[in-house]
Structure formats: C-alpha cells, structure tokens
Scaffold this active site. Structure first.
Site, PDB file in Angstrom:
ATOM      1  CG  ASP A  80      -1.159 -42.258   8.373  1.00 17.95           C
ATOM      2  OD1 ASP A  80      -2.152 -41.683   7.924  1.00 17.95           O
ATOM      3  OD2 ASP A  80      -1.122 -42.792   9.499  1.00 17.95           O
TER       4      ASP A  80
ATOM      5  CG  ASP B 289      -1.208 -45.703  12.177  1.00 15.50           C
ATOM      6  OD1 ASP B 289      -1.471 -45.080  11.133  1.00 15.50           O
ATOM      7  OD2 ASP B 289      -1.890 -45.621  13.203  1.00 15.50           O
TER       8      ASP B 289
ATOM      9  CG  ASP C 206      -1.593 -45.831   6.448  1.00 17.84           C
ATOM     10  OD1 ASP C 206      -2.092 -44.933   5.737  1.00 17.84           O
ATOM     11  OD2 ASP C 206      -1.433 -45.713   7.666  1.00 17.84           O
TER      12      ASP C 206
END
Ligand code: ADP
Ligand code: MG
Length: 300
Positions: A38, A245, A249
């Site tokens: 990410d 995080d 996600d």
C-alpha cells in the site's frame, strides 16, 4: 523446523516489535516471491501535511477549511487528519479541540474517494475526482490542470466542493519513509518483486514510485483491487505478501499468503494480518522474511 525453533523465532521477532501470529505465518514468509505494498502510511510516513491551497471561488480560506474540516471530522483517513490539523492552525495557536467546527449531518465516507456530508446547510464533498464524478460535480479544465501540477510534485490534491461546486484544491504532501528505497532495493537482491497499489492518482503514485525505486505501480485503485491483484499473482503460483496499514487493506491482508500490518495501523488491519510490524519501519518486512528463512531453511 521444530516447535521450539518456531517459538524461538517468534520470540525473537516479538522482541524486535515483529509480532508473528503463529507457526503458519512464520513458515509462509520464507516462500514470498512478490510483495504488494500500500502507499499511504505504508511506503510514506502516513502523516501528510497540507502544503498549499488553491481557491477557485471567492471564499475566505478559513471558511473553506471550516466546512471541509467539519466534513472530515469523522474520517479516520490520514488526509482527513491533515486537513483538520490545518484548519486548527488557521484558528490560531493553541487551538486544541474541534468545538468551533460546525456539525456535520448525513456523513458518508467512501473508501478510495473521500467524504461527503451536510455542514451548515451546505452539501460538502471532499476527495478526488472520482468522488466528484459520483456526485455529479463538474471538474473544470482549470481545476484539472492545477490538480495535475500538484500531482507531478508527488503531492495529493484533495478537492473540496461546496453546494455542488469545486471551491478549493488542497495540496497535501506525504513524504516517503526514509528507509523505503533501501528496503525495496534489498528485497530485489533477495529475489523478491515489489508492487505498489494505491487509491491515489497516477501522477502522484508514479512520482512516489520513482522516488522509491518501485517499477510496478497500480494507481487509482478501488480498495478491492489490492485483493484482486494478489489473487492474480497467486494464480501464477507465487507466494504473495501484502504490506498495509489501513482498513481498506484488510481484504488484501487476508487474501495474501502473508499479510503484514505496519505501524499502529487500524485495529482492523492488525486483526486481518498474519504479522504485525509494530515499529512502523519497512526494514521489518526484511526482518520477518529473514526470521522465516532462517527458521525454515535446512542447514546447507
Ligand atoms: P491509499 O491506497 O493510498 O492508502 P486510499 O484508498 O485510502 O489511498 O484513498 C485513495 C484516495 O481517495 C486518496 O488519495 C484521496 O484522493 C481519496 N480519499 C480517501 N479518503 C479521503 C478522505 N477522508 N478525504 C479526502 N480524500 C480522501
Ligand atoms: Mg494506507
């Protein structure tokens, strides 16, 4: 590996802030050939700051920020925090609470797009061009050009619309983590490929990827894309890890052979993950894989 070896490795990890949730998680990490990262809060500091604002209408900066910050008050997104912090700073030094902000009604948070709500009787939309499109708000050529300029500087442009018209462009900078480039290059030397997937726009994403040395990028991705991409990579027979995080996600963290939640993260991400990197340092991605390789590779 013996149960004792697994326990020792798990203990070693824990001592360094790398929480490995059981033997399976530890074993899977050594097989990883591909890592999906990410961007925001994972490869970048995740503490973005407002570095500039362009207003397209005759509105005072403070008024604009009061409205957009009110709409963002219930959002957990780092961009929301940046906007609220900036609105606070406009209130003057020592402003600690959010009591001056008008109340938001009908608040909605749309993952990968932004937030909407009604503040002081006005409809507020704060987010990217997709959010504007979904809400039938026109993005003029001038706005689009300013947005592009923001993006090539590796900044995220957040649009603020009041009553269906775009009033301002907030330029937000989120510096890359100091260790990011070295970690990506080290992973490469370990034979592990990296891919960055982000909901952020292509311009910003490319600028950040270039800075870090990641060749593979997917931008403007809906949250579901991260998990889909992981399944696609797994279908080629590779073990895939996901490092992220945020709440958005979690499906990807679950889909991956190894899900790694980084930083304090959100509780949901931490729950969805197999490994939690407590120190919010990307070097611990390597630490986790190293621990796994040392535990599960027979002595040669
Ligand atoms: P990333 O994958 O980089 O963490 P997200 O999927 O969380 O990004 O968000 C993608 C994009 O959606 C952001 O770059 C921003 O343009 C917009 N966005 C999401 N949440 C918000 C918010 N609360 N306020 C403003 N914009 C937002
Ligand atoms: Mg994130």
């Amino acid at each position: 590996a013996t149960p004792t070896a697994v326990m020792v490795a798990t203990g070693k990890g824990a001592a360094q802030g790398v929480l490995i949730k059981g033997g399976n998680a530890l074993e899977s990490a050594q097989k990883v050939k591909y890592i999906v990262f990410d961007k925001t809060g994972t490869l970048t500091s995740g503490e973005p700051v407002v570095v500039g604002t362009k207003l397209f209408q005759n509105v005072a900066l403070k008024v604009f920020f009061d409205l957009v910050a009110s709409a963002e008050v219930n959002s957990e997104h780092p961009l929301a925090k940046a906007i609220i912090e900036y609105a606070k700073s406009l209130q003057g030094t020592g402003c600690k609470d959010l009591l001056w902000l008008p109340e938001v009604k009908d608040f909605k948070s749309i993952a990968g797009q932004g937030v909407t709500g009604e503040v002081s009787g006005k409809r507020i939309c704060v987010g990217n061009t997709r959010l504007m499109a979904e809400n039938g708000i026109m993005v003029s050529l001038d706005v689009a050009e300013q947005l592009k300029e923001t993006e090539v500087m590796a900044r995220t442009g957040v649009l603020g619309a009041i009553g269906g018209e775009i009033v301002g462009l907030i330029s937000i900078a989120d510096p890359v983590k100091p260790e990011a480039a070295a970690v990506i290059s080290y992973l490469k030397s370990m034979g592990i490929h990296s891919l960055m997937v982000t909901g952020d726009n292509w311009g910003t994403a490319r600028a950040i990827a270039r800075e870090i040395g990641i060749d593979n990028v997917i931008a403007e991705a809906q949250p579901s894309v991260k998990a889909e991409k992981i399944k696609e990579l797994q279908a080629t027979g590779m073990a895939v890890a996901m490092v992220g995080d945020g709440i958005n996600d979690s499906p990807a963290l679950v889909a991956a052979d190894v899900g790694m939640a980084i930083g304090a993260g959100t509780d949901i991400a931490v729950e969805a993950a197999d490994i939690v990197l407590m120190k919010n340092n990307l070097e611990d991605v390597v630490t986790a894989i190293d621990l796994s390789r040392k535990t599960f590779t027979r002595i040669r």
